[in-house]
Enzyme design. Structure first.
Site, PDB file in Angstrom:
ATOM      1  N   LYS A  15       0.830  -1.210   0.000  1.00  0.00           N
ATOM      2  CA  LYS A  15       0.000   0.000   0.000  1.00  0.00           C
ATOM      3  C   LYS A  15       0.860   1.254   0.000  1.00  0.00           C
ATOM      4  O   LYS A  15       2.054   1.249   0.349  1.00  0.00           O
ATOM      5  CB  LYS A  15      -0.936   0.010   1.207  1.00  0.00           C
ATOM      6  CG  LYS A  15      -0.254  -0.090   2.576  1.00  0.00           C
ATOM      7  CD  LYS A  15       0.278   1.234   3.124  1.00  0.00           C
ATOM      8  CE  LYS A  15       1.012   1.073   4.436  1.00  0.00           C
ATOM      9  NZ  LYS A  15       1.639   2.335   4.918  1.00  0.00           N
ATOM     10  N   ASP A 143      -2.374  -1.409   9.863  1.00  0.00           N
ATOM     11  CA  ASP A 143      -2.455  -1.563   8.408  1.00  0.00           C
ATOM     12  C   ASP A 143      -3.017  -2.907   7.964  1.00  0.00           C
ATOM     13  O   ASP A 143      -3.304  -3.103   6.785  1.00  0.00           O
ATOM     14  CB  ASP A 143      -1.062  -1.392   7.778  1.00  0.00           C
ATOM     15  CG  ASP A 143      -0.546   0.030   7.864  1.00  0.00           C
ATOM     16  OD1 ASP A 143      -1.359   0.945   8.090  1.00  0.00           O
ATOM     17  OD2 ASP A 143       0.675   0.222   7.718  1.00  0.00           O
TER      18      ASP A 143
END
Length: 319
Positions: A15, A143
């Protein structure tokens, strides 16, 4: 519970944080944040196979020297957490092929954990709902829930309170990677010290993702997004690794729409107009001796089962 599988292959993405605001240090030692996450086309592949105990082995196209193989490995922790929560007495042998830079601010370890949750749930036939998997993911790290979800999303609280962001089109990035990683806790501590000294902007009372970021994503406007990206951790990462300032300056001099440190760094991400622009920028950065690679974000899924082997037969691909 459903029938257990013999082998499960799951893929999960890395990401970028397109926007990252960090609140004040709380009494619990954590910070609230506001993030605009975007999954990108660098992936972690994980295979889960039955075993009597828990183990992990790692290979990959990136430097894996800093990946732990003991109980601190996040994928192994995810597998044990799932076993504890579901009461299974089975073990698992995890094999990870890493494609996301290690300790590079791109969530590779979180992707491993998300992949392990999905893979072990299928391997053991525990059949958890998406909501229960998300809750377990949040216990492993801020995350990890996004690595389960993928796409583009706003994350609040510790980053794990997710809501999808409306996105049009694809976004092409050039990443400049580093041979040495950065410790996320070290970067947060450096930011707190900068704020205490008055060398960084004070923390927002309530971190929020700015409306112009979300508007740019809805409009598929890369130039508007370039004007809106922000990372509160960037100044701290640059303080710890001053050469990152040179990398940022090089990319912008060579025509990137914008550059930023990815998460806690040290990977630097440059936004480009389109794929052709990314090809040219990557070539120019390589010509200066930098390790540059192209990725895209936008329509990139989260942790998904690639294949399941069960009772000697391949049950195909999903996701």
């Amino acid at each position: 519970m459903t029938d257990a599988a013999a082998s499960v292959h799951v893929r999960a993405p890395g990401k970028l944080n397109l926007f990252f605001r960090v609140g004040a240090l709380g009494s619990d030692g954590y910070h609230d944040v506001a993030s605009a996450y975007q999954a990108v086309s660098l992936f972690e592949d994980l295979w889960a196979r039955p075993a009597d105990d828990f183990s992990v082995e790692v290979a990959g196209t990136v430097d894996i020297g800093r990946v732990p193989l003991d109980e601190s490995n996040l994928a192994l922790r995810a597998a044990r957490l799932l076993a504890d929560e579901t009461g299974t007495r089975r073990g698992v042998r995890l094999t990870i092929r890493k494609g996301v830079p290690v300790a590079g601010g791109m969530g590779g370890g979180s992707a491993d954990a998300a992949a392990a949750l999905v893979a072990c749930d299928a391997l053991w036939g525990t059949g958890l709902s998406a909501e229960r998997l998300h809750a377990l993911a949040a216990r492993l790290g801020a995350d990890v829930p996004f690595a389960l979800a993928g796409g583009t999303a706003v994350g609040l609280g510790r980053g794990d309170e997710l809501r999808p962001a409306e996105v049009s089109g694809r976004y092409d990035w050039v990443l400049v990677t580093s041979a040495a990683g950065l410790s996320t806790p070290d970067v947060y501590r450096a930011l707190d010290a900068q704020r205490d000294r008055g060398d960084a902007s004070p923390p927002p009372a309530v971190p929020e993702v700015h409306a112009d970021v979300l508007a740019a994503l809805r409009a598929a406007d890369a130039e508007a997004l370039a004007a809106a990206i922000r990372n509160d951790l960037q100044s701290a990462a640059v303080e710890l690794r001053p050469e990152l300032a040179d990398t940022l300056a090089s990319g912008e001099r060579l025509g990137a729409l914008a550059g930023m440190v990815s998460g806690s760094g040290p990977t630097v991400a440059f936004l480009t107009r389109d794929e052709e622009h990314a090809v040219d920028l990557a070539a120019d950065l390589r010509a200066e001796g930098r390790q540059a690679l192209r990725v895209h974000g936008g329509p990139v899924e989260g942790a998904r089962i690639v294949s399941v082997q069960g009772r000697g037969r391949d049950e195909g691909t999903r996701g």
